[in-house]
Structure formats: C-alpha cells, structure tokens
Design a protein around this motif. Sequence first.
Motif, PDB file in Angstrom:
ATOM      1  N   SER A  60      27.850  49.897  59.845  1.00 35.93           N
ATOM      2  CA  SER A  60      26.961  50.147  58.715  1.00 35.93           C
ATOM      3  C   SER A  60      27.697  50.192  57.377  1.00 35.93           C
ATOM      4  O   SER A  60      27.129  50.602  56.375  1.00 35.93           O
ATOM      5  CB  SER A  60      26.187  51.448  58.932  1.00 35.93           C
ATOM      6  N   SER A  61      28.922  49.724  57.355  1.00 39.31           N
ATOM      7  CA  SER A  61      29.719  49.728  56.134  1.00 39.31           C
ATOM      8  C   SER A  61      28.987  49.026  54.992  1.00 39.31           C
ATOM      9  O   SER A  61      28.394  47.972  55.172  1.00 39.31           O
ATOM     10  CB  SER A  61      31.056  49.026  56.389  1.00 39.31           C
ATOM     11  N   ARG A  62      29.038  49.642  53.805  1.00 40.66           N
ATOM     12  CA  ARG A  62      28.387  49.087  52.620  1.00 40.66           C
ATOM     13  C   ARG A  62      29.328  48.291  51.742  1.00 40.66           C
ATOM     14  O   ARG A  62      28.882  47.586  50.841  1.00 40.66           O
ATOM     15  CB  ARG A  62      27.806  50.230  51.783  1.00 40.66           C
ATOM     16  N   VAL A  63      30.618  48.407  51.919  1.00 40.83           N
ATOM     17  CA  VAL A  63      31.570  47.781  51.013  1.00 40.83           C
ATOM     18  C   VAL A  63      31.377  46.262  51.017  1.00 40.83           C
ATOM     19  O   VAL A  63      31.247  45.648  52.068  1.00 40.83           O
ATOM     20  CB  VAL A  63      33.031  48.180  51.343  1.00 40.83           C
ATOM     21  N   ARG A  64      31.280  45.696  49.834  1.00 40.72           N
ATOM     22  CA  ARG A  64      30.975  44.269  49.699  1.00 40.72           C
ATOM     23  C   ARG A  64      32.149  43.419  49.221  1.00 40.72           C
ATOM     24  O   ARG A  64      32.250  42.263  49.559  1.00 40.72           O
ATOM     25  CB  ARG A  64      29.809  44.065  48.734  1.00 40.72           C
ATOM     26  N   THR A  65      32.986  43.973  48.362  1.00 43.91           N
ATOM     27  CA  THR A  65      34.054  43.158  47.795  1.00 43.91           C
ATOM     28  C   THR A  65      35.150  44.043  47.226  1.00 43.91           C
ATOM     29  O   THR A  65      34.986  45.253  47.105  1.00 43.91           O
ATOM     30  CB  THR A  65      33.499  42.210  46.693  1.00 43.91           C
ATOM     31  N   THR A  66      36.239  43.401  46.876  1.00 43.14           N
ATOM     32  CA  THR A  66      37.363  44.068  46.229  1.00 43.14           C
ATOM     33  C   THR A  66      37.467  43.543  44.800  1.00 43.14           C
ATOM     34  O   THR A  66      37.434  42.333  44.590  1.00 43.14           O
ATOM     35  CB  THR A  66      38.685  43.771  46.966  1.00 43.14           C
ATOM     36  N   VAL A  67      37.581  44.442  43.851  1.00 41.66           N
ATOM     37  CA  VAL A  67      37.780  44.089  42.452  1.00 41.66           C
ATOM     38  C   VAL A  67      39.189  44.522  42.080  1.00 41.66           C
ATOM     39  O   VAL A  67      39.565  45.673  42.322  1.00 41.66           O
ATOM     40  CB  VAL A  67      36.742  44.792  41.552  1.00 41.66           C
ATOM     41  N   VAL A  68      39.962  43.606  41.508  1.00 41.44           N
ATOM     42  CA  VAL A  68      41.356  43.895  41.170  1.00 41.44           C
ATOM     43  C   VAL A  68      41.500  44.024  39.652  1.00 41.44           C
ATOM     44  O   VAL A  68      40.987  43.198  38.898  1.00 41.44           O
ATOM     45  CB  VAL A  68      42.293  42.783  41.688  1.00 41.44           C
ATOM     46  N   VAL A  69      42.216  45.081  39.226  1.00 36.16           N
ATOM     47  CA  VAL A  69      42.475  45.340  37.816  1.00 36.16           C
ATOM     48  C   VAL A  69      43.983  45.514  37.641  1.00 36.16           C
ATOM     49  O   VAL A  69      44.598  46.301  38.364  1.00 36.16           O
ATOM     50  CB  VAL A  69      41.775  46.635  37.357  1.00 36.16           C
ATOM     51  N   LEU A  70      44.545  44.799  36.698  1.00 34.65           N
ATOM     52  CA  LEU A  70      45.959  45.005  36.367  1.00 34.65           C
ATOM     53  C   LEU A  70      46.061  46.222  35.453  1.00 34.65           C
ATOM     54  O   LEU A  70      45.198  46.431  34.595  1.00 34.65           O
ATOM     55  CB  LEU A  70      46.526  43.778  35.654  1.00 34.65           C
ATOM     56  N   ASN A  71      47.113  47.020  35.625  1.00 32.75           N
ATOM     57  CA  ASN A  71      47.260  48.255  34.863  1.00 32.75           C
ATOM     58  C   ASN A  71      48.689  48.407  34.359  1.00 32.75           C
ATOM     59  O   ASN A  71      49.636  48.015  35.037  1.00 32.75           O
ATOM     60  CB  ASN A  71      46.901  49.444  35.764  1.00 32.75           C
ATOM     61  N   ARG A  72      48.803  48.972  33.165  1.00 31.33           N
ATOM     62  CA  ARG A  72      50.103  49.262  32.545  1.00 31.33           C
ATOM     63  C   ARG A  72      50.951  47.991  32.414  1.00 31.33           C
ATOM     64  O   ARG A  72      52.150  48.013  32.652  1.00 31.33           O
ATOM     65  CB  ARG A  72      50.833  50.346  33.311  1.00 31.33           C
ATOM     66  N   VAL A  73      50.298  46.911  32.027  1.00 29.86           N
ATOM     67  CA  VAL A  73      50.979  45.621  31.870  1.00 29.86           C
ATOM     68  C   VAL A  73      51.777  45.659  30.569  1.00 29.86           C
ATOM     69  O   VAL A  73      51.203  45.813  29.494  1.00 29.86           O
ATOM     70  CB  VAL A  73      49.957  44.463  31.855  1.00 29.86           C
ATOM     71  N   PRO A  74      53.114  45.492  30.645  1.00 34.83           N
ATOM     72  CA  PRO A  74      53.936  45.657  29.447  1.00 34.83           C
ATOM     73  C   PRO A  74      53.955  44.453  28.498  1.00 34.83           C
ATOM     74  O   PRO A  74      54.208  44.622  27.305  1.00 34.83           O
ATOM     75  CB  PRO A  74      55.334  45.922  30.003  1.00 34.83           C
ATOM     76  N   ASP A  75      53.712  43.233  29.029  1.00 34.60           N
ATOM     77  CA  ASP A  75      53.835  42.054  28.180  1.00 34.60           C
ATOM     78  C   ASP A  75      53.135  40.863  28.845  1.00 34.60           C
ATOM     79  O   ASP A  75      52.805  40.920  30.042  1.00 34.60           O
ATOM     80  CB  ASP A  75      55.309  41.733  27.920  1.00 34.60           C
ATOM     81  N   PRO A  76      52.907  39.782  28.084  1.00 37.84           N
ATOM     82  CA  PRO A  76      52.203  38.614  28.635  1.00 37.84           C
ATOM     83  C   PRO A  76      52.929  37.958  29.819  1.00 37.84           C
ATOM     84  O   PRO A  76      52.277  37.470  30.745  1.00 37.84           O
ATOM     85  CB  PRO A  76      52.115  37.650  27.447  1.00 37.84           C
ATOM     86  N   ASP A  77      54.249  37.940  29.797  1.00 39.82           N
ATOM     87  CA  ASP A  77      54.995  37.324  30.910  1.00 39.82           C
ATOM     88  C   ASP A  77      54.765  38.083  32.220  1.00 39.82           C
ATOM     89  O   ASP A  77      54.554  37.479  33.274  1.00 39.82           O
ATOM     90  CB  ASP A  77      56.497  37.263  30.597  1.00 39.82           C
ATOM     91  N   THR A  78      54.798  39.409  32.154  1.00 43.24           N
ATOM     92  CA  THR A  78      54.562  40.223  33.345  1.00 43.24           C
ATOM     93  C   THR A  78      53.129  40.034  33.830  1.00 43.24           C
ATOM     94  O   THR A  78      52.885  39.932  35.032  1.00 43.24           O
ATOM     95  CB  THR A  78      54.843  41.709  33.057  1.00 43.24           C
ATOM     96  N   GLU A  79      52.195  39.962  32.900  1.00 42.40           N
ATOM     97  CA  GLU A  79      50.801  39.745  33.289  1.00 42.40           C
ATOM     98  C   GLU A  79      50.658  38.430  34.056  1.00 42.40           C
ATOM     99  O   GLU A  79      49.999  38.386  35.101  1.00 42.40           O
ATOM    100  CB  GLU A  79      49.884  39.727  32.068  1.00 42.40           C
ATOM    101  N   GLN A  80      51.301  37.374  33.576  1.00 41.60           N
ATOM    102  CA  GLN A  80      51.194  36.077  34.255  1.00 41.60           C
ATOM    103  C   GLN A  80      51.845  36.125  35.635  1.00 41.60           C
ATOM    104  O   GLN A  80      51.313  35.568  36.600  1.00 41.60           O
ATOM    105  CB  GLN A  80      51.804  34.955  33.406  1.00 41.60           C
TER     106      GLN A  80
END
Length: 176
Positions: free
Chosen positions: A91-111
């Motif tokens: 009976s699990s309701r979970v449908r999906t996973t949403v991913v959020v990047l956090n504490r990203v220091p710069d554009p290179d690390t984000e990529q």
Amino acid sequence: IAKIARDLEVTGAPGHLVTLIDMKAGFEDSARGVITGVDLAVVVVDPTRAAIGMARDMSNLVYRLRHAARPATEHLPSPDLVERANEIYRSSRVRTTVVVLNRVPDPDTEQLLRDDLLDYGLIPVAAIHEDRSVTSSWYLGAPLVPETAGEDIEPLISALEARTSSTMDTSGAAKR
C-alpha cells in the motif's frame, strides 16, 4: 523522524496542506517503512560522493516500492507480522524521488554533481548555492535572511507543487 518542517498550502489545491517531513540523512527511517507513507521522497544532495550514493539508493528504493518490492521479513517471529509488513509495502504511496542540490559552492561543482547524478538517471530540480549569510545567521542566532537561497529555492517549490498537485484527484484527496 527528526521533525515536521511545516505544513504548506499547494498552489492549485486551495485548502489542502502538504506536510514536509525532515528526516535524518541515511536510510534508517526509510528502512523502518516511513518512506511507504509519503507521496514524494525529496533527497538533498550536498557536494559529496556519499550524498550522490544516497540519492541513487533512495531512487532505487522508491523504484522497487513502486514495482512491488517486499520488505525483509526473515527476522519477524510470526506469519501475521510478515503479512502486515508486506501489506505496508503493497500500500506504499511513494511515487517518485525529487533531487535537490544543496550548498553548491560554484558552477563547476554544480555541473560535476549534475553529471554524476545523471549517470544514475537522476536530474536535480533545483540547486541551492552556498550562502554564507545562512551560516552566519545560525552561528549568531540571528534571523535567517538568505541572500541567494530564496531565489534558488523557487524551482524546487515549483517542482514540488507540480508533483504534489499531480498526486491529488479533483477533490484534493491524495491519489493511490
């Protein structure tokens, strides 16, 4: 569960609240079955390999739950408990996973983070960049007035509203 973060009203579903639950990092709470009672699993990924692995593992867990995975039950002492555990997973309701990047220091690390997550089929819905004013506020006990996080959070809010609205029927009740 560490805490209930807050009840949020979803745009497009007036009067219907969404509860955001903040759990400890890792799988301890998820392994206890908490994940079966939520609609969305939001995974916050800091710039570490461990966080990328956790996002991959949570996504795999949600996938397995959506495709009739069963819990480990060998340790349970009775057939009734085994059946109850199986019913919770069914009976699990979970449908999906949403991913959020956090504490990203710069554009290179984000990529780099985005590329590594894409290897697992995960696409972050938002990137929250490192904001020193948040750290200072916590340290000083001052009111939180983020410089950049407020702007960074908008794509996450939009993604959550879209996914939450799509899990509700026309009466506002959660779809199964």
